[in-house]
Design an enzyme around this catalytic site. Structure first.
Site, PDB file in Angstrom:
ATOM      1  N   ASP A 126       0.861  -1.182   0.000  1.00  0.00           N
ATOM      2  CA  ASP A 126       0.000   0.000   0.000  1.00  0.00           C
ATOM      3  C   ASP A 126       0.901   1.236   0.000  1.00  0.00           C
ATOM      4  OD1 ASP A 126      -1.804  -2.084   0.451  1.00  0.00           O
ATOM      5  OD2 ASP A 126      -2.990  -0.958   1.922  1.00  0.00           O
ATOM      6  N   LYS A 157      -6.964   3.378  -3.099  1.00  0.00           N
ATOM      7  CA  LYS A 157      -7.366   3.365  -1.678  1.00  0.00           C
ATOM      8  C   LYS A 157      -7.523   4.803  -1.221  1.00  0.00           C
ATOM      9  CE  LYS A 157      -5.170   2.022   2.761  1.00  0.00           C
ATOM     10  NZ  LYS A 157      -4.117   1.211   3.405  1.00  0.00           N
ATOM     11  N   LYS A 165     -10.374   0.300  -2.196  1.00  0.00           N
ATOM     12  CA  LYS A 165     -10.199   0.080  -0.755  1.00  0.00           C
ATOM     13  C   LYS A 165     -10.486   1.372   0.009  1.00  0.00           C
ATOM     14  CE  LYS A 165      -6.729  -1.277   2.742  1.00  0.00           C
ATOM     15  NZ  LYS A 165      -5.380  -1.843   2.992  1.00  0.00           N
TER      16      LYS A 165
END
Ligand SMILES: O=C[C@H](O)COP(=O)(O)O
Length: 339
Positions: free
Chosen positions: A176, A239, A275
């Site tokens: 991430d 995300k 996400k």
């Protein structure tokens, strides 16, 4: 020789990412930066806010479906600990919880076999204890690592790239990354694209999620543009947030990002995952997010390969709701359009 190769494969220090659990959807191959597409991206804030305001209260989920949706939500959680005081012990407990997120009595009364969360999500130094614990338990579950100087992303560039490589080497199968917010705020889309390309390349076989830190991007139009640029540069997921900004995941930001994912899919045929992360701690909010995905992207995206919650405390509330469900004391009224 063979046993040496085997031990090298299983070593924490030289983990071969092709041996790791991977999400199964095909990787987004990325494309050249299309500035016309980026400039054309708009976000009508008032229409988006109106749409989101009606979302949580449309119609009730039938009671018999509620538990199933909550169980589905669990399988899509990146169970997260991202604290300065994280320890190997805390991460071991997190992994044990991720491997067995719901008590077996509750699962058996719902007629369900074992489930797991989607992944665990930790800082770099906690990858090794996470991988060791999961290996020891014989559980196949991705370890996601936040990277590139998370949460601000302001450490030296070469170190950010190297951090990714090191995290993959010690066993993370999902990375991430955080983007440089200043590239968005100054409209330097080429710099954002180049950065994302480098980060993606450093990930090798690991999947890459691009954290936009939407609470720091200034406008929904910037969110739409940054989403597109990161997907063009090869992000497998986009995300919302690190969980450390003052504003994290929201429905309006989610709608903008989800529609960017839909536009990208329609233009390229590649499915990029979504996400939302940060501040999602209630079961009813999880259901609202799933409803949004179902309405905007369809059932294809309702899988851990293409949707995850980044959450540290959501699982606890879902567990409580499931317990109420099986004991007949289920009191929360979920209103959403999936029933
Ligand atoms: O990526 C995950 C987030 O940092 C988790 O945020 P949370 O602790 O508010 O659930």
């Amino acid at each position: 020789m063979q046993s040496e190769q085997r031990s090298a494969r299983t070593s924490q220090r030289d983990r071969d990412t092709t041996q790791l659990p991977q999400v199964t959807h095909s990787r987004n191959p990325g494309m050249d930066l299309d500035m016309n597409w980026v400039r054309a991206a708009q976000a009508n804030t008032s229409a988006i806010e109106r749409r989101c305001a009606t979302l949580p209260g449309r119609r009730s989920v039938k009671k018999e479906h509620q538990a199933a949706w909550l169980l589905k939500a669990i399988t899509m959680i990146d169970l997260t600990t991202l604290s300065g005081d994280d320890t190997a012990g805390r991460v071991r407990r997190l992994c044990a919880k991720a491997a067995h997120p719901v008590r077996s009595e509750i699962l058996s009364s719902l007629g369900v076999d074992e489930i797991t969360t989607g992944a665990v999500c930790v800082y770099h130094d906690m990858i090794a204890p996470a991988v060791e614990t999961l290996d020891h338990m014989g559980v196949t579950l991705p370890v996601a690592a936040v990277s590139t100087g998370f949460p601000a992303g302001l450490s030296p560039y070469h170190l950010r790239v190297e951090e990714i490589r090191e995290s993959v080497r010690v066993g993370a199968s999902e990375i991430d990354i955080v983007i440089s917010r200043r590239h968005v705020l100054t409209g330097n889309w080429q710099a954002l694209y180049d950065e994302m390309r480098d980060f993606r390349e450093a990930c090798g076989a690991a999947h890459v999620k691009a954290i936009l830190a939407t609470g720091e991007l200034g406008s929904l139009r910037n969110v739409a543009r940054a989403s597109l640029v990161c997907m063009m540069a090869g992000a497998d997921f986009i995300k919302t947030s690190t969980g450390k900004e003052s504003v994290n995941a929201t429905l309006p930001v989610s709608l903008v990002m989800i529609r960017a994912i839909r536009d990208y899919y329609e233009a390229t045929g590649y499915r990029v995952g979504y996400k939302p992360a940060g501040g999602i701690s209630k079961a009813k909010d999880a259901i609202t997010y799933l409803a949004l995905i179902k309405e905007e992207l369809g059932d294809d995206w309702l899988t851990p390969d293409l949707f995850r919650f980044g959450a540290s405390s959501l699982l606890g509330d879902i567990e409580r709701q499931l317990e109420h469900h099986v004991t007949g004391h289920y009191s929360a009224t979920y209103r959403h359009p999936m029933g």
